[in-house]
Scaffold this active site. Sequence first.
Site, PDB file in Angstrom:
ATOM      1  N   THR A 154       0.858  -1.183   0.000  1.00  0.00           N
ATOM      2  CA  THR A 154       0.000   0.000   0.000  1.00  0.00           C
ATOM      3  C   THR A 154       0.892   1.230   0.000  1.00  0.00           C
ATOM      4  O   THR A 154       1.989   1.197   0.538  1.00  0.00           O
ATOM      5  CB  THR A 154      -0.870  -0.030   1.273  1.00  0.00           C
ATOM      6  N   ILE A 183     -13.152  -5.596   2.169  1.00  0.00           N
ATOM      7  CA  ILE A 183     -12.893  -4.158   2.236  1.00  0.00           C
ATOM      8  C   ILE A 183     -11.597  -3.889   2.992  1.00  0.00           C
ATOM      9  O   ILE A 183     -11.397  -4.366   4.103  1.00  0.00           O
ATOM     10  CB  ILE A 183     -14.098  -3.431   2.869  1.00  0.00           C
ATOM     11  N   ASP A 185      -8.544  -1.512   4.773  1.00  0.00           N
ATOM     12  CA  ASP A 185      -8.547  -0.387   5.721  1.00  0.00           C
ATOM     13  C   ASP A 185      -8.255   0.953   5.050  1.00  0.00           C
ATOM     14  O   ASP A 185      -8.544   2.009   5.618  1.00  0.00           O
ATOM     15  CB  ASP A 185      -7.463  -0.603   6.786  1.00  0.00           C
ATOM     16  N   THR A 203      -0.233   1.092   6.611  1.00  0.00           N
ATOM     17  CA  THR A 203      -0.118  -0.053   5.715  1.00  0.00           C
ATOM     18  C   THR A 203      -0.028  -1.306   6.580  1.00  0.00           C
ATOM     19  O   THR A 203       0.275  -1.226   7.761  1.00  0.00           O
ATOM     20  CB  THR A 203       1.110   0.076   4.786  1.00  0.00           C
ATOM     21  N   GLY A 206      -5.126  -5.125   6.636  1.00  0.00           N
ATOM     22  CA  GLY A 206      -6.258  -4.217   6.840  1.00  0.00           C
ATOM     23  C   GLY A 206      -7.134  -4.612   8.016  1.00  0.00           C
ATOM     24  O   GLY A 206      -7.614  -3.753   8.764  1.00  0.00           O
TER      25      GLY A 206
HETATM   26  N1  ASP Z   1      -3.595  -2.393   4.139  1.00  0.00           N
HETATM   27  C1  ASP Z   1      -3.798  -3.054   2.876  1.00  0.00           C
HETATM   28  C2  ASP Z   1      -5.001  -3.937   2.960  1.00  0.00           C
HETATM   29  O1  ASP Z   1      -5.163  -4.670   3.902  1.00  0.00           O
HETATM   30  C3  ASP Z   1      -2.646  -3.877   2.413  1.00  0.00           C
HETATM   31  C4  ASP Z   1      -1.299  -3.230   2.489  1.00  0.00           C
HETATM   32  O2  ASP Z   1      -1.057  -2.358   3.313  1.00  0.00           O
HETATM   33  O3  ASP Z   1      -0.439  -3.614   1.689  1.00  0.00           O
HETATM   34  O4  ASP Z   1      -5.772  -3.949   2.028  1.00  0.00           O
END
Ligand code: ASP
Length: 280
Positions: A154, A183, A185, A203, A206
């Site tokens: 992310t 969904i 975060d 990141t 989520g």
């Molecule tokens: N936070 C993101 C999710 O869970 C994934 C990520 O941070 O790479 O969709």
Amino acid sequence: MKLIIHGGFFSESDQSHEVKVAKQKSLKNIAQKAFEYLQSHSAFDTVAYAVSLLEDDPLYNAGIGSQIQSDGVIRMSAAIMNGETQKLSGVINIQNVKNPIFVAKDLITEDDRVLGGNGAKIYANENGFEDFSTEIPQRRKEYQEKLNNGGKGTVGCVAIDKDGKLAVATSTGGKGFEIPGRISDSATVAGNYANSFCAVSCTGVGEDIVSNATATKIVTRVTDGMTLENAFTKTFEELKAIDGFAGAIAIDKDGNIFHQDSYPTMVFASFDGENFEIFN
Ligand code: ASP
């Protein structure tokens, strides 16, 4: 004027040294470009611009290079929040646009500011966003091999502008191999939150970030008088208690920059025009 950006996580065991060097170079370049942009733009415009540059780089799991879900489809989420107005807008599970963050940004002027799925796509098309496939061969290969370790990637940016205004933007292609409809975060206040005291982008997993309400907690604690560092320490202690996997970047109203991760190593860079800090 300051900013900090992140590009998810780096794992020595899953990723090569070349990837690490490439990410360091890319973050440095993007942080510098975004800082230049910040000279003549607001924090709000700058965080969207910085995140769009991160989305355009296939090294990260947002925009081009997004993870593929279990049904073979890419669904992306992004949100932006203006600390001054305390308005958040975002898109959840949007398909086939190049820069989800710009769709999220356009929504800031609407009454309905968070759109999901097909509605988000229709809005994007009606507002001049052309169809664009963000898939890259590497992600398809990972998908086909059913490897769920593409590396969390992310992207996010927090900035403070010359007027002391704060803003945050976050964009993701998700975790990879999700159940369609899951969904992230990133377009929620747990992953992306700002007010006039503090702005935070997260990141990680989520589900952990939402359970911990990470960005909201940090911002609320700073608003209520805690230092940025103490707010991070407490919030990450609580995250640890649920064995949560997350990283976060932040700036407070006094221009203090902070970042922390629960597992090594968050990919981040910060720049204030003089000092450049980058993950190692
Ligand atoms: N936070 C993101 C999710 O869970 C994934 C990520 O941070 O790479 O969709």
